[in-house]
Scaffold this motif. Sequence first.
Motif, PDB file in Angstrom:
ATOM      1  N   SER A  34       3.036   4.075  -1.411  1.00 21.59           N
ATOM      2  CA  SER A  34       2.940   4.633  -2.771  1.00 21.59           C
ATOM      3  C   SER A  34       4.266   4.642  -3.521  1.00 21.59           C
ATOM      4  O   SER A  34       4.318   4.409  -4.727  1.00 21.59           O
ATOM      5  CB  SER A  34       2.373   6.049  -2.709  1.00 21.59           C
ATOM      6  OG  SER A  34       3.181   6.868  -1.871  1.00 21.59           O
ATOM      7  N   THR A  35       5.381   4.898  -2.836  1.00 21.83           N
ATOM      8  CA  THR A  35       6.671   5.023  -3.526  1.00 21.83           C
ATOM      9  C   THR A  35       7.472   3.728  -3.445  1.00 21.83           C
ATOM     10  O   THR A  35       7.398   2.991  -2.454  1.00 21.83           O
ATOM     11  CB  THR A  35       7.511   6.153  -2.906  1.00 21.83           C
ATOM     12  OG1 THR A  35       7.808   5.829  -1.541  1.00 21.83           O
ATOM     13  CG2 THR A  35       6.760   7.468  -2.965  1.00 21.83           C
ATOM     14  N   SER A  36       8.248   3.476  -4.502  1.00 27.01           N
ATOM     15  CA  SER A  36       9.082   2.271  -4.526  1.00 27.01           C
ATOM     16  C   SER A  36      10.194   2.342  -3.488  1.00 27.01           C
ATOM     17  O   SER A  36      10.587   1.326  -2.902  1.00 27.01           O
ATOM     18  CB  SER A  36       9.692   2.074  -5.917  1.00 27.01           C
ATOM     19  OG  SER A  36      10.485   3.202  -6.278  1.00 27.01           O
ATOM     20  N   ARG A  82       8.629   1.407  -0.209  1.00 25.97           N
ATOM     21  CA  ARG A  82       8.391  -0.041  -0.142  1.00 25.97           C
ATOM     22  C   ARG A  82       9.685  -0.800   0.113  1.00 25.97           C
ATOM     23  O   ARG A  82       9.727  -1.737   0.914  1.00 25.97           O
ATOM     24  CB  ARG A  82       7.745  -0.532  -1.448  1.00 25.97           C
ATOM     25  CG  ARG A  82       6.283  -0.140  -1.591  1.00 25.97           C
ATOM     26  CD  ARG A  82       5.606  -0.939  -2.691  1.00 25.97           C
ATOM     27  NE  ARG A  82       6.195  -0.644  -3.995  1.00 25.97           N
ATOM     28  CZ  ARG A  82       5.764   0.313  -4.815  1.00 25.97           C
ATOM     29  NH1 ARG A  82       4.748   1.081  -4.447  1.00 25.97           N
ATOM     30  NH2 ARG A  82       6.338   0.510  -5.982  1.00 25.97           N
ATOM     31  N   ARG A 125       0.815  -1.223   0.000  1.00 27.68           N
ATOM     32  CA  ARG A 125       0.000   0.000   0.000  1.00 27.68           C
ATOM     33  C   ARG A 125       0.846   1.271   0.000  1.00 27.68           C
ATOM     34  O   ARG A 125       0.331   2.371  -0.206  1.00 27.68           O
ATOM     35  CB  ARG A 125      -0.930  -0.002   1.221  1.00 27.68           C
ATOM     36  CG  ARG A 125      -2.114  -0.961   1.096  1.00 27.68           C
ATOM     37  CD  ARG A 125      -3.189  -0.638   2.114  1.00 27.68           C
ATOM     38  NE  ARG A 125      -2.714  -0.814   3.478  1.00 27.68           N
ATOM     39  CZ  ARG A 125      -2.821  -1.948   4.181  1.00 27.68           C
ATOM     40  NH1 ARG A 125      -3.412  -3.011   3.623  1.00 27.68           N
ATOM     41  NH2 ARG A 125      -2.378  -2.010   5.421  1.00 27.68           N
TER      42      ARG A 125
END
Length: 320
Positions: free
Chosen positions: A239-241, A244, A237
């Motif tokens: 938003s940015t890689s 994550r 969930r």
Amino acid sequence: MHLSLHKNILEQITNKTVIKEFWILGFENIQNTKYLLFLLFLMIYIITLSANFTIILLISLSHLINAPMYFFLSHLSFSDILLTTTIGPEMLRFILREGSAVSLSGCFLQFYVFSVSGINECLLLTVMSYDRYLAICNPLRYSSIMDLKLCILLATSSWVCGLVFPLPQIVLLQKMTFCGSNIINHFYCDLLPLLKLSCQETSANEIVIAIGSIPILFLPVIVISVTYIKIIAAILRISTSVGRQKAFSTCSSHLTVVCMYYGTLVFNYLVPSEGQYLGLQKMVSVCYTIVTPLLNPLIYSLRNEEIKRTITKLIFKKII
């Protein structure tokens, strides 16, 4: 007169067949390679002790001791030291002598300490998965929930369970009579080979195994699975890689250790300990008892930026 003589003869036969010690075979057919194997496992043993003691020392001497994850990691390293010290030196002796005798009490003691470290490790890995779940899925309340008091309670509970859970099995083993063959075709005293040598009914031991496997194996696996499902869902969930990747890096080391530990543990007890599978079971047991305690600190140190930074700082201070 005849009845008394017959009774004496039966007692003599019984005394000859009752086992007073076990013969641990270790690894078979290693005459040409036993010194090489001895040096290999001796080196692994020394590196394992050094790596785990280093992890404990680093955490104790740095600010990392205040972080719950590293607090549990220090306990995991101590559990690995206990496990490898219980199995390693005896295994080295069996390799050199190509098998050796072990007293019943010595065999039961090794099995008990082995069980303590194994159970404690299962529970500590479960606690660490809960810690990672809180850190990623509930970061705002993480510090207030996972405080020092809770960390000490969870670590202490793991050790107490490790010390208490194997006791019923030890009591049953001490009451058993072992007869016939005294050969254990393994490199340490494990429960299943011991039960095969018993000349009594082992249903009580099997009931204890079934009951004990629920809190020791099944519940930890369920808790770890549920927490990581929620962790992965929370990471997806983001938003940015970059976010994550950062979130996943905080639990990747623990996930690697969990997969390695439970994979070898479950596979070890699923493989039949007879015939052509016996050699395979020994190899898997080596992974579980010797290789895993070596890899645990290496995985955490090589994949963890905090530990690498701490090592660098301590080395730099020493040089200065």
